[in-house]
Design a protein around this motif. Sequence first.
Motif, short mmCIF file in Angstrom:
data_model
loop_
_atom_site.label_atom_id
_atom_site.label_comp_id
_atom_site.label_asym_id
_atom_site.label_seq_id
_atom_site.Cartn_x
_atom_site.Cartn_y
_atom_site.Cartn_z
N GLU A 120 39.56 33.72 113.55
CA GLU A 120 40.66 32.77 113.40
C GLU A 120 41.61 33.22 112.30
OE1 GLU A 120 37.39 31.63 113.17
OE2 GLU A 120 37.23 31.03 115.26
N GLN A 121 41.05 33.76 111.22
CA GLN A 121 41.88 34.21 110.11
C GLN A 121 42.70 35.44 110.52
OE1 GLN A 121 39.70 35.10 106.56
NE2 GLN A 121 41.51 35.10 105.27
N ILE A 122 42.10 36.33 111.27
CA ILE A 122 42.82 37.53 111.73
C ILE A 122 43.97 37.11 112.65
CG2 ILE A 122 42.63 39.61 113.14
CD1 ILE A 122 39.72 39.84 112.14
N VAL A 123 43.69 36.17 113.56
CA VAL A 123 44.73 35.70 114.48
C VAL A 123 45.86 35.03 113.70
CG1 VAL A 123 45.23 34.07 116.34
CG2 VAL A 123 43.17 35.48 116.44
N ALA A 124 45.51 34.24 112.70
CA ALA A 124 46.53 33.57 111.90
C ALA A 124 47.41 34.59 111.17
CB ALA A 124 45.89 32.61 110.90
#
Length: 79
Positions: free
Chosen positions: A4-8
Amino acid sequence: MPNEQIVALLVAERDRLNKAIEALQGPVRRRGRPAKNPPAIASPVPEKKHGPKRTAAQNKAQSERMKKYWAARRKQAKG
């Protein structure tokens, strides 16, 4: 690093790149009815020329005239 952090981070980077591209190319032309208020860049508005300002004495004289005017209106409404 969680997915999720990478996508954000990738979405934020994409948004920054899109803004930079739009700034270089100009806004994207959209199909359909044009906006009600066109952008200021398309039609520059000439500056308004203001006349001379009233002095304090002129303001006071105007105030007195308006007081007399409204007193006459109130008197007429009663009468």
